[in-house]
Motif scaffolding. Structure first.
Motif, mmCIF file in Angstrom:
data_model
loop_
_atom_site.group_PDB
_atom_site.id
_atom_site.type_symbol
_atom_site.label_atom_id
_atom_site.label_comp_id
_atom_site.label_asym_id
_atom_site.label_seq_id
_atom_site.Cartn_x
_atom_site.Cartn_y
_atom_site.Cartn_z
ATOM 1 N N ALA A 21 0.779 -1.430 0.033
ATOM 2 C CA ALA A 21 0.056 -0.487 0.315
ATOM 3 C C ALA A 21 0.726 1.160 -0.301
ATOM 4 N N LEU A 22 2.417 1.573 0.523
ATOM 5 C CA LEU A 22 2.931 2.178 0.916
ATOM 6 C C LEU A 22 3.388 2.547 -0.730
ATOM 7 N N THR A 23 3.692 1.484 -1.228
ATOM 8 C CA THR A 23 4.463 1.854 -2.505
ATOM 9 C C THR A 23 3.211 1.996 -3.568
ATOM 10 N N VAL A 100 7.608 15.768 -18.875
ATOM 11 C CA VAL A 100 6.487 15.566 -18.024
ATOM 12 C C VAL A 100 5.276 14.549 -18.386
ATOM 13 N N ASP A 101 4.629 14.955 -19.020
ATOM 14 C CA ASP A 101 3.766 13.984 -20.199
ATOM 15 C C ASP A 101 4.157 12.708 -19.993
ATOM 16 N N GLU A 102 5.251 12.246 -20.786
ATOM 17 C CA GLU A 102 5.597 11.595 -20.941
ATOM 18 C C GLU A 102 6.262 10.829 -19.821
ATOM 19 N N ALA A 103 6.471 11.519 -18.556
ATOM 20 C CA ALA A 103 7.291 10.665 -17.266
ATOM 21 C C ALA A 103 5.679 10.122 -16.657
ATOM 22 N N LYS A 104 4.672 10.617 -16.649
ATOM 23 C CA LYS A 104 3.056 10.367 -15.681
ATOM 24 C C LYS A 104 3.271 9.824 -16.946
ATOM 25 N N ALA A 105 3.049 8.910 -17.962
ATOM 26 C CA ALA A 105 2.023 8.393 -18.702
ATOM 27 C C ALA A 105 3.350 7.377 -18.343
ATOM 28 N N ILE A 106 3.660 7.020 -18.374
ATOM 29 C CA ILE A 106 5.307 5.634 -17.035
ATOM 30 C C ILE A 106 4.704 4.907 -15.964
ATOM 31 N N ILE A 107 4.864 6.712 -15.408
ATOM 32 C CA ILE A 107 3.874 6.231 -13.800
ATOM 33 C C ILE A 107 2.706 5.808 -13.279
ATOM 34 N N THR A 108 2.217 6.859 -14.829
ATOM 35 C CA THR A 108 0.341 6.090 -14.336
ATOM 36 C C THR A 108 0.297 4.426 -14.889
ATOM 37 N N GLU A 109 1.381 3.590 -15.691
ATOM 38 C CA GLU A 109 1.454 2.615 -16.773
ATOM 39 C C GLU A 109 1.752 1.354 -15.090
ATOM 40 N N ARG A 111 1.353 2.144 -11.805
ATOM 41 C CA ARG A 111 0.918 2.234 -10.673
ATOM 42 C C ARG A 111 -0.154 1.367 -11.331
ATOM 43 N N ASP A 112 -1.130 1.809 -12.429
ATOM 44 C CA ASP A 112 -1.880 0.262 -12.690
ATOM 45 C C ASP A 112 -1.505 -0.711 -12.680
ATOM 46 N N ALA A 113 -0.660 -1.368 -12.571
ATOM 47 C CA ALA A 113 -0.070 -2.810 -12.511
ATOM 48 C C ALA A 113 0.253 -3.173 -11.591
#
Length: 132
Positions: A21-23, A100-109, A111-113
Motif C-alpha cells: 500500500a505504501l508503494t 512531464v507527460d512522458e514521465a507521467k504516462a510511464i508512472i501511471t502504467e 501504478r496501474d500494474a
C-alpha cells in the motif's frame, strides 16, 4: 484544527499501511506532484513547478534505491525509473510539459500494474485462507 486532523489521519494511514500500500501511495504521490508541476509550468510559475517536480524526483529516487536487484523485475524497472527521473529533470530545466507527460504516462502504467497485482495477490491470499 481540521488541517491537523487531516495530517494526523494521513500520518496514521502511512504508519499502518502495508509495504504494498505504501508503494501505491508513493506512485500516487509522484503522479500528483507531476500534475502539480505540469500545471505550474503552464502558469509560468517556475518556482512552484520546480518544487513539485523535485518532489516527484525524490519519490522516483526512492523507488530506484529500494529496488531489490536479486529479482529480475528490478532489472526491468531500474531503466524505466532512470528514464522517468531524467524526463523530470529535463522538464524542470526546460519547463517542458511534454517531458512531464512522458514521465507521467510511464508512472501511471506502473501504478496501474501495481494496483492490479495488489488485487490479484489479495484474491490469491483469500483463496489460500479459504482453502486452508
Amino acid at each position: 484544527m481540521v488541517n491537523n486532523a487531516a495530517e494526523a489521519y494521513k500520518r496514521q494511514q502511512v504508519l499502518t499501511a502495508t509495504p504494498e500500500a505504501l508503494t501505491l501511495m508513493l506512485y500516487n504521490g509522484a503522479l500528483r506532484f507531476m500534475t502539480e508541476g505540469r500545471e505550474a509550468i503552464e502558469k509560468n510559475n517556475f518556482e512552484e513547478a520546480n518544487t513539485a517536480l523535485q518532489k516527484a524526483q525524490r519519490i522516483i529516487t526512492e523507488f530506484r534505491v529500494t529496488l531489490k536487484m536479486e529479482y529480475e523485475i528490478s532489472h526491468q524497472l531500474l531503466p524505466l525509473y532512470n528514464y522517468v527521473y531524467d524526463r523530470l529533470v529535463e522538464a524542470n530545466l526546460k519547463s517542458d510539459v511534454t517531458k512531464v507527460d512522458e514521465a507521467k504516462a510511464i508512472i501511471t502504467e506502473l501504478r496501474d500494474a501495481w494496483a492490479q497485482a495488489m488485487v490479484k495477490a489479495r484474491k490469491e491470499k483469500g483463496q489460500q485462507a479459504n482453502g486452508a
